[in-house]
Design a protein around this motif. Sequence first.
Motif, mmCIF file in Angstrom:
data_model
loop_
_atom_site.group_PDB
_atom_site.id
_atom_site.type_symbol
_atom_site.label_atom_id
_atom_site.label_comp_id
_atom_site.label_asym_id
_atom_site.label_seq_id
_atom_site.Cartn_x
_atom_site.Cartn_y
_atom_site.Cartn_z
ATOM 1 N N LEU A 95 0.830 -1.206 0.000
ATOM 2 C CA LEU A 95 0.000 0.000 0.000
ATOM 3 C C LEU A 95 0.862 1.253 0.000
ATOM 4 C CD1 LEU A 95 -2.777 -1.033 2.555
ATOM 5 C CD2 LEU A 95 -2.903 -1.043 0.053
ATOM 6 N N ASN A 96 1.968 1.245 0.734
ATOM 7 C CA ASN A 96 2.855 2.408 0.746
ATOM 8 C C ASN A 96 3.467 2.644 -0.624
ATOM 9 O OD1 ASN A 96 2.637 3.497 3.333
ATOM 10 N ND2 ASN A 96 4.063 2.018 4.202
ATOM 11 N N THR A 97 3.721 1.568 -1.360
ATOM 12 C CA THR A 97 4.231 1.718 -2.730
ATOM 13 C C THR A 97 3.198 2.435 -3.597
ATOM 14 O OG1 THR A 97 5.587 -0.281 -2.552
ATOM 15 C CG2 THR A 97 5.040 0.481 -4.776
ATOM 16 N N ILE A 98 1.931 2.043 -3.464
ATOM 17 C CA ILE A 98 0.855 2.696 -4.225
ATOM 18 C C ILE A 98 0.730 4.160 -3.829
ATOM 19 C CG2 ILE A 98 -1.643 2.735 -4.617
ATOM 20 C CD1 ILE A 98 -1.611 -0.327 -4.203
ATOM 21 N N LEU A 99 0.748 4.430 -2.532
ATOM 22 C CA LEU A 99 0.646 5.815 -2.058
ATOM 23 C C LEU A 99 1.794 6.656 -2.599
ATOM 24 C CD1 LEU A 99 -0.292 4.987 1.643
ATOM 25 C CD2 LEU A 99 -1.753 6.234 0.055
ATOM 26 N N ARG A 100 2.981 6.074 -2.608
ATOM 27 C CA ARG A 100 4.163 6.810 -3.082
ATOM 28 C C ARG A 100 4.090 7.041 -4.583
ATOM 29 N NH1 ARG A 100 7.384 4.104 -0.406
ATOM 30 N NH2 ARG A 100 7.853 2.465 -1.921
ATOM 31 N N GLU A 101 3.703 6.013 -5.348
ATOM 32 C CA GLU A 101 3.635 6.139 -6.809
ATOM 33 C C GLU A 101 2.578 7.148 -7.232
ATOM 34 O OE1 GLU A 101 5.053 1.591 -8.020
ATOM 35 O OE2 GLU A 101 2.935 2.164 -8.154
ATOM 36 N N ASP A 102 1.478 7.214 -6.484
ATOM 37 C CA ASP A 102 0.411 8.161 -6.810
ATOM 38 C C ASP A 102 0.634 9.531 -6.166
ATOM 39 O OD1 ASP A 102 -0.758 6.233 -8.288
ATOM 40 O OD2 ASP A 102 -2.500 5.915 -7.013
ATOM 41 N N ARG A 103 1.799 9.702 -5.566
ATOM 42 C CA ARG A 103 2.195 10.979 -4.964
ATOM 43 C C ARG A 103 1.185 11.473 -3.928
ATOM 44 N NH1 ARG A 103 6.543 12.980 -7.545
ATOM 45 N NH2 ARG A 103 7.023 12.204 -9.634
ATOM 46 N N GLN A 104 0.684 10.542 -3.150
ATOM 47 C CA GLN A 104 -0.214 10.889 -2.057
ATOM 48 C C GLN A 104 0.613 11.312 -0.838
ATOM 49 O OE1 GLN A 104 -3.700 10.933 -1.636
ATOM 50 N NE2 GLN A 104 -3.722 10.879 -3.855
ATOM 51 N N PRO A 105 0.191 12.344 -0.106
ATOM 52 C CA PRO A 105 0.976 12.832 1.039
ATOM 53 C C PRO A 105 0.738 12.015 2.304
ATOM 54 C CG PRO A 105 -0.971 14.181 0.801
ATOM 55 C CD PRO A 105 -1.014 13.177 -0.340
ATOM 56 N N TRP A 106 0.627 10.684 2.149
ATOM 57 C CA TRP A 106 0.343 9.813 3.280
ATOM 58 C C TRP A 106 1.228 8.583 3.216
ATOM 59 C CZ3 TRP A 106 -3.051 11.676 6.839
ATOM 60 C CH2 TRP A 106 -3.896 12.704 6.418
ATOM 61 N N ALA A 107 1.493 8.009 4.379
ATOM 62 C CA ALA A 107 2.173 6.720 4.471
ATOM 63 C C ALA A 107 1.548 5.952 5.626
ATOM 64 C CB ALA A 107 3.670 6.894 4.697
ATOM 65 N N ILE A 108 1.658 4.637 5.572
ATOM 66 C CA ILE A 108 1.151 3.800 6.652
ATOM 67 C C ILE A 108 2.338 3.349 7.493
ATOM 68 C CG2 ILE A 108 -0.194 1.751 7.239
ATOM 69 C CD1 ILE A 108 -1.402 1.900 4.426
ATOM 70 N N VAL A 109 2.337 3.707 8.752
ATOM 71 C CA VAL A 109 3.411 3.365 9.685
ATOM 72 C C VAL A 109 2.788 2.600 10.846
ATOM 73 C CG1 VAL A 109 5.236 4.243 11.177
ATOM 74 C CG2 VAL A 109 4.704 5.432 9.045
ATOM 75 N N ASN A 110 3.257 1.348 11.046
ATOM 76 C CA ASN A 110 2.725 0.510 12.129
ATOM 77 C C ASN A 110 1.197 0.395 12.092
ATOM 78 O OD1 ASN A 110 5.319 0.128 13.021
ATOM 79 N ND2 ASN A 110 4.859 0.583 15.151
ATOM 80 N N GLY A 111 0.652 0.318 10.874
ATOM 81 C CA GLY A 111 -0.777 0.082 10.727
ATOM 82 C C GLY A 111 -1.651 1.316 10.740
ATOM 83 N N PHE A 112 -1.047 2.502 10.831
ATOM 84 C CA PHE A 112 -1.835 3.735 10.877
ATOM 85 C C PHE A 112 -1.353 4.726 9.818
ATOM 86 C CE2 PHE A 112 -2.173 1.989 15.155
ATOM 87 C CZ PHE A 112 -3.541 2.081 15.397
ATOM 88 N N PHE A 113 -2.297 5.510 9.280
ATOM 89 C CA PHE A 113 -1.946 6.528 8.297
ATOM 90 C C PHE A 113 -1.270 7.709 8.980
ATOM 91 C CE2 PHE A 113 -4.851 4.213 5.631
ATOM 92 C CZ PHE A 113 -4.376 4.447 4.340
ATOM 93 N N VAL A 114 -0.179 8.163 8.389
ATOM 94 C CA VAL A 114 0.551 9.325 8.879
ATOM 95 C C VAL A 114 0.747 10.281 7.705
ATOM 96 C CG1 VAL A 114 2.725 10.152 9.839
ATOM 97 C CG2 VAL A 114 1.760 8.003 10.641
ATOM 98 N N LYS A 115 0.483 11.553 7.934
ATOM 99 C CA LYS A 115 0.669 12.534 6.869
ATOM 100 C C LYS A 115 2.147 12.852 6.710
ATOM 101 C CE LYS A 115 -1.126 16.850 5.003
ATOM 102 N NZ LYS A 115 -2.042 18.002 5.202
#
Length: 274
Positions: A95-115
């Motif tokens: 999921l983090n790969t998808i978020l990064r590729e789509d240039r979304q300002p979010w990442a999932i860290v330890n199961g939670f979304f972080v801006k």
Amino acid sequence: PSLPVRHRIRLYYGLSKFNNFDGWGLSTFGEAEQHFREQLGEERVLVRNASTKEWEPTDFEGAIKRGFPEQVFDLIESFLAVLGTGPRVGCQEALNTILREDRQPWAIVNGFFVKLDSEWLTEVVIGQALTLLATSGFQGPLDEFEEALKAHSAGEERNAVTYASSALESTMKAVLNVKSARPGKLVRDLIDSGFVPAYHQGFLDSFKEILEAPSIERNQPARAHGQGADVIEVEASFAELCLHLAGSLIVFLIRRHMEKTQLDTTLAAEDLPF
């Protein structure tokens, strides 16, 4: 937050790769939906019909594709919560790969979304800090650092500064194996114990000031103490600095702790001269 349709579909397909069925026909999607409803106290998952503007029930897939962004984030967090440890790591990475590729300002860290206000620092420094805290068994500092991240994501910058400093302080207590000590004494004990190597002349003095910086900031008005008669705002950029500084120091302290523990173990087992 904004989640375009294409991005939602990519997230759904990413989740689908980790969707399994138990022997009774219940899917991981179904478990996640139930977890989501239990957490929010809702009997059904509802989304708003784009044409009629009326609320209507849906399933996990429908909510990911048509729900409000906050609802999508909650459902994904629920999905990660019901996964086993191994699949959770793989799913989060996908999921983090998808978020990064789509240039979304979010990442999932330890199961939670972080801006991500600073993508590299958050992914490398904060991500490393959380991972090391979790794998080293430092549950207290981990809890405080996660609270700092949540506060920063919610715009609660005062709490972010306070929790970040507390996480660093708890990490120092953990590596020194003490239960109670003031921040100033913790720093002095770290320096005096030889835990931090003297890389060059004057390094320890400078490092001591860096270690003390987060706790000094926490003790300013409007952080861990009352702000007085006037409202004192804590800027997001400054809270972010405290988070990154505390994260970097936590990474160093835990890695140093691991180095010393490994060294001591090796000597005790194999290299004692008697």
